[in-house]
Scaffold this motif. Structure first.
Motif, PDB file in Angstrom:
ATOM      1  N   LEU A  22       0.970  -1.399   0.173  1.00 24.78           N
ATOM      2  CA  LEU A  22       0.009  -0.117   0.025  1.00 24.78           C
ATOM      3  C   LEU A  22       0.805   1.378   0.068  1.00 24.78           C
ATOM      4  CD1 LEU A  22      -3.154   0.379   0.075  1.00 24.78           C
ATOM      5  CD2 LEU A  22      -2.325  -1.969   0.329  1.00 24.78           C
ATOM      6  N   VAL A  23       2.123   1.384   0.548  1.00 25.29           N
ATOM      7  CA  VAL A  23       2.956   2.425   0.550  1.00 25.29           C
ATOM      8  C   VAL A  23       3.006   2.565  -1.255  1.00 25.29           C
ATOM      9  CG1 VAL A  23       5.366   3.161   0.869  1.00 25.29           C
ATOM     10  CG2 VAL A  23       3.902   2.202   2.845  1.00 25.29           C
ATOM     11  N   PHE A  24       3.548   1.497  -1.756  1.00 24.52           N
ATOM     12  CA  PHE A  24       3.838   1.538  -3.064  1.00 24.52           C
ATOM     13  C   PHE A  24       2.707   2.220  -4.006  1.00 24.52           C
ATOM     14  CE2 PHE A  24       6.454  -2.263  -2.384  1.00 24.52           C
ATOM     15  CZ  PHE A  24       7.501  -1.660  -2.086  1.00 24.52           C
ATOM     16  N   ASP A  25       1.575   1.471  -3.708  1.00 22.28           N
ATOM     17  CA  ASP A  25       0.231   2.096  -4.299  1.00 22.28           C
ATOM     18  C   ASP A  25      -0.068   3.503  -4.041  1.00 22.28           C
ATOM     19  OD1 ASP A  25      -2.742   2.258  -4.452  1.00 22.28           O
ATOM     20  OD2 ASP A  25      -2.726   0.169  -4.788  1.00 22.28           O
ATOM     21  N   SER A  30       4.679  -1.105 -11.234  1.00 21.69           N
ATOM     22  CA  SER A  30       5.609  -0.646 -11.267  1.00 21.69           C
ATOM     23  C   SER A  30       6.235  -0.472 -12.776  1.00 21.69           C
ATOM     24  CB  SER A  30       6.802  -1.710 -10.741  1.00 21.69           C
ATOM     25  OG  SER A  30       6.077  -1.560  -9.104  1.00 21.69           O
ATOM     26  N   LEU A  31       6.105  -1.360 -13.610  1.00 22.62           N
ATOM     27  CA  LEU A  31       6.395  -1.261 -14.807  1.00 22.62           C
ATOM     28  C   LEU A  31       5.753  -0.291 -15.656  1.00 22.62           C
ATOM     29  CD1 LEU A  31       6.617  -4.886 -16.014  1.00 22.62           C
ATOM     30  CD2 LEU A  31       8.551  -3.445 -15.715  1.00 22.62           C
ATOM     31  N   ALA A  32       4.364   0.143 -15.241  1.00 24.27           N
ATOM     32  CA  ALA A  32       3.718   1.378 -15.969  1.00 24.27           C
ATOM     33  C   ALA A  32       4.430   2.665 -15.583  1.00 24.27           C
ATOM     34  CB  ALA A  32       2.203   1.374 -15.664  1.00 24.27           C
ATOM     35  N   PHE A  61       8.646   9.592 -11.155  1.00 22.46           N
ATOM     36  CA  PHE A  61       8.087   8.480 -11.791  1.00 22.46           C
ATOM     37  C   PHE A  61       9.165   7.312 -11.829  1.00 22.46           C
ATOM     38  CE2 PHE A  61       5.318  11.848 -12.942  1.00 22.46           C
ATOM     39  CZ  PHE A  61       3.914  10.986 -12.613  1.00 22.46           C
ATOM     40  N   TRP A  62      10.456   7.653 -12.113  1.00 20.58           N
ATOM     41  CA  TRP A  62      11.541   6.483 -12.042  1.00 20.58           C
ATOM     42  C   TRP A  62      11.500   5.895 -10.548  1.00 20.58           C
ATOM     43  CZ3 TRP A  62      13.129   4.132 -15.879  1.00 20.58           C
ATOM     44  CH2 TRP A  62      13.338   4.726 -17.298  1.00 20.58           C
ATOM     45  N   ALA A  63      11.452   6.582  -9.528  1.00 21.25           N
ATOM     46  CA  ALA A  63      11.496   6.362  -8.464  1.00 21.25           C
ATOM     47  C   ALA A  63      10.185   5.219  -8.025  1.00 21.25           C
ATOM     48  CB  ALA A  63      11.426   7.335  -7.285  1.00 21.25           C
ATOM     49  N   GLY A  64       9.095   5.346  -8.730  1.00 19.60           N
ATOM     50  CA  GLY A  64       8.038   4.609  -8.527  1.00 19.60           C
ATOM     51  C   GLY A  64       8.206   3.138  -9.072  1.00 19.60           C
ATOM     52  N   ALA A  65       9.211   2.878  -9.655  1.00 18.53           N
ATOM     53  CA  ALA A  65       9.425   1.600 -10.336  1.00 18.53           C
ATOM     54  C   ALA A  65      10.153   0.601  -9.250  1.00 18.53           C
ATOM     55  CB  ALA A  65      10.448   1.618 -11.726  1.00 18.53           C
ATOM     56  N   ALA A  66      10.460   1.256  -8.078  1.00 23.02           N
ATOM     57  CA  ALA A  66      11.368   0.616  -7.168  1.00 23.02           C
ATOM     58  C   ALA A  66      10.738  -0.677  -6.466  1.00 23.02           C
ATOM     59  CB  ALA A  66      11.672   1.590  -6.042  1.00 23.02           C
ATOM     60  N   PRO A  67       9.285  -0.738  -6.627  1.00 20.42           N
ATOM     61  CA  PRO A  67       8.688  -1.937  -5.961  1.00 20.42           C
ATOM     62  C   PRO A  67       9.189  -3.219  -6.660  1.00 20.42           C
ATOM     63  CG  PRO A  67       6.988  -0.188  -6.066  1.00 20.42           C
ATOM     64  CD  PRO A  67       8.196   0.337  -6.714  1.00 20.42           C
ATOM     65  N   LEU A  68       9.864  -3.076  -8.024  1.00 20.83           N
ATOM     66  CA  LEU A  68      10.141  -4.205  -8.550  1.00 20.83           C
ATOM     67  C   LEU A  68      11.234  -4.982  -7.902  1.00 20.83           C
ATOM     68  CD1 LEU A  68      10.281  -2.735 -12.354  1.00 20.83           C
ATOM     69  CD2 LEU A  68       8.596  -4.656 -11.283  1.00 20.83           C
ATOM     70  N   LEU A  69      12.096  -4.247  -7.000  1.00 20.52           N
ATOM     71  CA  LEU A  69      13.110  -4.607  -6.154  1.00 20.52           C
ATOM     72  C   LEU A  69      12.501  -5.543  -4.978  1.00 20.52           C
ATOM     73  CD1 LEU A  69      15.411  -1.872  -6.244  1.00 20.52           C
ATOM     74  CD2 LEU A  69      15.500  -3.751  -7.692  1.00 20.52           C
ATOM     75  N   PHE A  70      11.112  -5.400  -4.693  1.00 18.15           N
ATOM     76  CA  PHE A  70      10.454  -5.871  -3.425  1.00 18.15           C
ATOM     77  C   PHE A  70       9.907  -7.136  -3.974  1.00 18.15           C
ATOM     78  CE2 PHE A  70       7.111  -5.856  -0.225  1.00 18.15           C
ATOM     79  CZ  PHE A  70       7.952  -6.076   0.909  1.00 18.15           C
TER      80      PHE A  70
END
Length: 383
Positions: A6-9, A75-77, A156-165
């Protein structure tokens, strides 16, 4: 783990409001307020598809697969948004990201409700859902640091970080589906069962209340920095109001959710919507910055925080076999409010009306929601 999701969301949704002042003033696409409001609604439109889709597919795929796929998808979006070369392409990736975000939210709520002690389900849901506001605070805080030097694409690049999780989620999410305490009758899917008595009436009411709640959440998170900037506050100070809004949502929710478990969620939700209406109205006349911050914090609890309580009320009211469908229905139909919220804010901003009308416009749906809550079921947890 659901808190982290939900943090990522929350980050991915609220970051648009954080970058909106720059997109309007310095952005590469010459956006106007009405167009910016429409783009702000695109993610919510995708979330409508994602939320309803999660309700249909969870029985086949399970909550684990829905959650993992949704996180990877949105995350990819976000990388697509960072690379967008036109407003149309940017909007397309916001829609795509919204599908993943919409699938994740009801799934996380359903998992949290299923694995929580029924006596404290509201509190557990509030703790998990506070991740959404933490994500909003993170988006606004990073905007203060990164926006002046690196521009909106860095956010928006920072928003791709969940891929690491994702490997952590894949390793630790329970492989089995959520436990069922009562089977759905043979031949009746979760949505079909939900729209039969005795679930049908409450399901319709929760959807309408969610409409107003999400209109407020998405409208204010998209437009509050720009509203405050147009009222004469510098950009950094305007972004701080977004931090305060979501900070108030966290603090208020954590205080009021246990009260809802004890005194009844309906009373607490009605009070919270009423506080939102009053605080937003007073923002139109207050001038001192400390007073503005205090009112913004109350508005954060009464809007973002109240929707958390509504979601918890849905999870507590419906039994396990239809709980995810109920959450998907409530959040999915409520997404129409989320779609309307940013566009509504853009319409007011482009109308040429005085600045205080930005606040009047959002106080009205809060007052309407407070009245509608009286029609919600008053009961507590359902097994």
């Amino acid at each position: 783990m659901c808190f982290a999701v939900l943090v990522f969301d929350g980050y991915d949704l609220i970051v648009y409001g954080a970058v909106l002042p720059e997109l309007l003033r310095y952005g590469p696409w010459d956006l106007q307020p009405a167009e910016a409001g429409t783009i702000g609604s695109y993610a919510a439109a995708g979330m409508l598809v994602g939320a309803l889709g999660a309700g249909f597919l969870t029985g086949r795929l399970g909550h684990r697969r829905i959650l993992l796929t949704g996180v990877a998808w949105f995350s990819l979006a976000m990388t697509g948004c960072a690379l967008a070369t036109s407003a149309g392409m940017f909007g397309l990736f916001r829609v795509a990201g919204g599908i993943g975000l919409g699938a994740v939210m009801p799934t996380a709520v359903a998992l949290t409700a299923a694995y929580s002690d029924p006596r404290h389900r509201g509190r557990s849901n509030a703790l998990m859902f506070s991740g959404y506001s933490v994500g909003g605070i993170l988006a606004a805080s990073l905007a203060v640091v990164l926006l002046p030097e690196l521009g909106f694409r860095a956010l928006f690049w920072a928003g791709a970080a969940p891929l690491l999780f994702l490997p952590v989620l894949a390793r630790h999410l329970p492989p089995d589906d959520i436990p069922r305490t009562r089977p759905v009758p043979r031949g009746a899917g979760p949505f079909r069962e939900l729209l039969r008595p005795p679930h049908r009436g409450p399901a319709l009411l929760f959807a309408v209340v969610s409409f107003f709640g999400l209109l407020l959440v998405y409208g204010l998170n998209a437009w509050l920095p720009q509203i405050m900037k147009s009222a004469g506050h510098p950009l950094t100070d305007s972004l701080l109001f977004l931090v305060v809004l979501n900070g108030g949502a966290i603090a208020g929710t954590l205080v009021f959710a246990p009260l809802g478990d004890r005194a009844g969620m309906r009373r607490v939700v009605a009070l919270a919507f009423g506080l939102a209406a009053v605080s937003i109205l007073l923002l139109s006349v207050a001038r001192a910055v400390p007073v503005l911050h205090a009112l913004t914090a109350v508005a954060g609890f009464g809007t973002v925080g109240t929707q958390v309580l509504v979601n918890g009320h849905v999870a507590a009211h419906f039994p396990a076999p239809v709980r995810t469908a109920a959450l998907s229905w409530s959040l999915g139909v409520g997404r129409l409010g989320a779609i309307a919220g940013p566009a509504f804010g853009g319409l007011i901003a482009s109308s040429g009306a005085a600045a205080e009308w930005n606040f009047y416009a959002f106080a009205v749906p809060a007052a309407l929601a407070a009245g509608l809550v009286a029609l919600l079921p008053a009961g507590g947890s359902t097994p």
